[in-house]
Design a protein around this motif. Structure first.
Motif, PDB file in Angstrom:
ATOM      1  N   LYS A  44      22.064-123.813  41.747  1.00 17.01           N
ATOM      2  CA  LYS A  44      21.432-122.964  42.761  1.00 17.01           C
ATOM      3  C   LYS A  44      20.627-123.798  43.758  1.00 17.01           C
ATOM      4  O   LYS A  44      20.644-123.519  44.966  1.00 17.01           O
ATOM      5  CB  LYS A  44      20.516-121.930  42.102  1.00 17.01           C
ATOM      6  CG  LYS A  44      21.234-120.825  41.371  1.00 17.01           C
ATOM      7  CD  LYS A  44      20.213-119.883  40.761  1.00 17.01           C
ATOM      8  CE  LYS A  44      20.838-118.750  40.006  1.00 17.01           C
ATOM      9  NZ  LYS A  44      19.816-117.855  39.419  1.00 17.01           N
ATOM     10  N   VAL A  45      19.912-124.798  43.255  1.00 14.78           N
ATOM     11  CA  VAL A  45      19.101-125.648  44.125  1.00 14.78           C
ATOM     12  C   VAL A  45      19.989-126.429  45.085  1.00 14.78           C
ATOM     13  O   VAL A  45      19.717-126.510  46.282  1.00 14.78           O
ATOM     14  CB  VAL A  45      18.209-126.600  43.290  1.00 14.78           C
ATOM     15  CG1 VAL A  45      17.619-127.702  44.148  1.00 14.78           C
ATOM     16  CG2 VAL A  45      17.106-125.809  42.596  1.00 14.78           C
ATOM     17  N   ALA A  48      21.196-124.126  47.745  1.00 14.18           N
ATOM     18  CA  ALA A  48      20.132-123.772  48.686  1.00 14.18           C
ATOM     19  C   ALA A  48      19.857-124.918  49.656  1.00 14.18           C
ATOM     20  O   ALA A  48      19.660-124.688  50.855  1.00 14.18           O
ATOM     21  CB  ALA A  48      18.851-123.413  47.921  1.00 14.18           C
ATOM     22  N   VAL A  88      13.416-125.311  47.545  1.00 18.14           N
ATOM     23  CA  VAL A  88      13.600-125.366  46.092  1.00 18.14           C
ATOM     24  C   VAL A  88      12.632-124.434  45.377  1.00 18.14           C
ATOM     25  O   VAL A  88      13.005-123.769  44.417  1.00 18.14           O
ATOM     26  CB  VAL A  88      13.454-126.818  45.585  1.00 18.14           C
ATOM     27  CG1 VAL A  88      13.448-126.866  44.073  1.00 18.14           C
ATOM     28  CG2 VAL A  88      14.573-127.680  46.139  1.00 18.14           C
ATOM     29  N   VAL A  91      13.887-120.898  44.786  1.00 20.58           N
ATOM     30  CA  VAL A  91      15.037-120.650  43.913  1.00 20.58           C
ATOM     31  C   VAL A  91      14.545-120.074  42.587  1.00 20.58           C
ATOM     32  O   VAL A  91      13.584-120.564  41.998  1.00 20.58           O
ATOM     33  CB  VAL A  91      15.829-121.964  43.671  1.00 20.58           C
ATOM     34  CG1 VAL A  91      16.923-121.755  42.641  1.00 20.58           C
ATOM     35  CG2 VAL A  91      16.410-122.478  44.979  1.00 20.58           C
TER      36      VAL A  91
END
Length: 104
Positions: A44-45, A48, A88, A91
């Motif tokens: 996910k990071v 993003a 970050v 997230v």
């Protein structure tokens, strides 16, 4: 019958305890579930960061351990580093962020 039943119960209890201890985490090692969670957070990071136009050309490495995300690598400016940390923190699952990025 009673002795066999007790033996099976004791064996089952021993196997259950060994299994739960083997999968538990220590301060320096993750358990199985935590490893999977950290892999999801890392993915996910990275997504993003990639989706942030200001950071697309950045060379940022991401590592996650027990929800703590460590960013390392190179960015073009301090504002890019600050933006990466900000992205970050947004997230889900991220407990904290360690910024080890360098300006090139």
């Amino acid at each position: 019958m009673n002795a066999i039943s007790r033996y099976l119960s004791a064996t089952f209890l021993a196997v259950t305890l060994l299994t739960s201890v083997a999968c538990s985490s220590t301060p320096k090692q993750e358990g199985t579930g935590e490893y999977v969670d950290d892999s999801v957070i890392t993915t996910k990071v990275k997504a993003a960061i990639f989706n942030e136009p200001m950071l697309k050309s950045a060379e940022i490495n991401v590592e996650t351990f027990k929800g703590v995300v460590q960013l390392s690598g190179f960015v073009s400016s301090q504002s890019a580093a600050n933006k990466a940390v900000e992205v970050v923190r947004g997230v889900g699952g991220v407990k904290s962020v360690k910024n080890d990025m360098r300006i090139k």
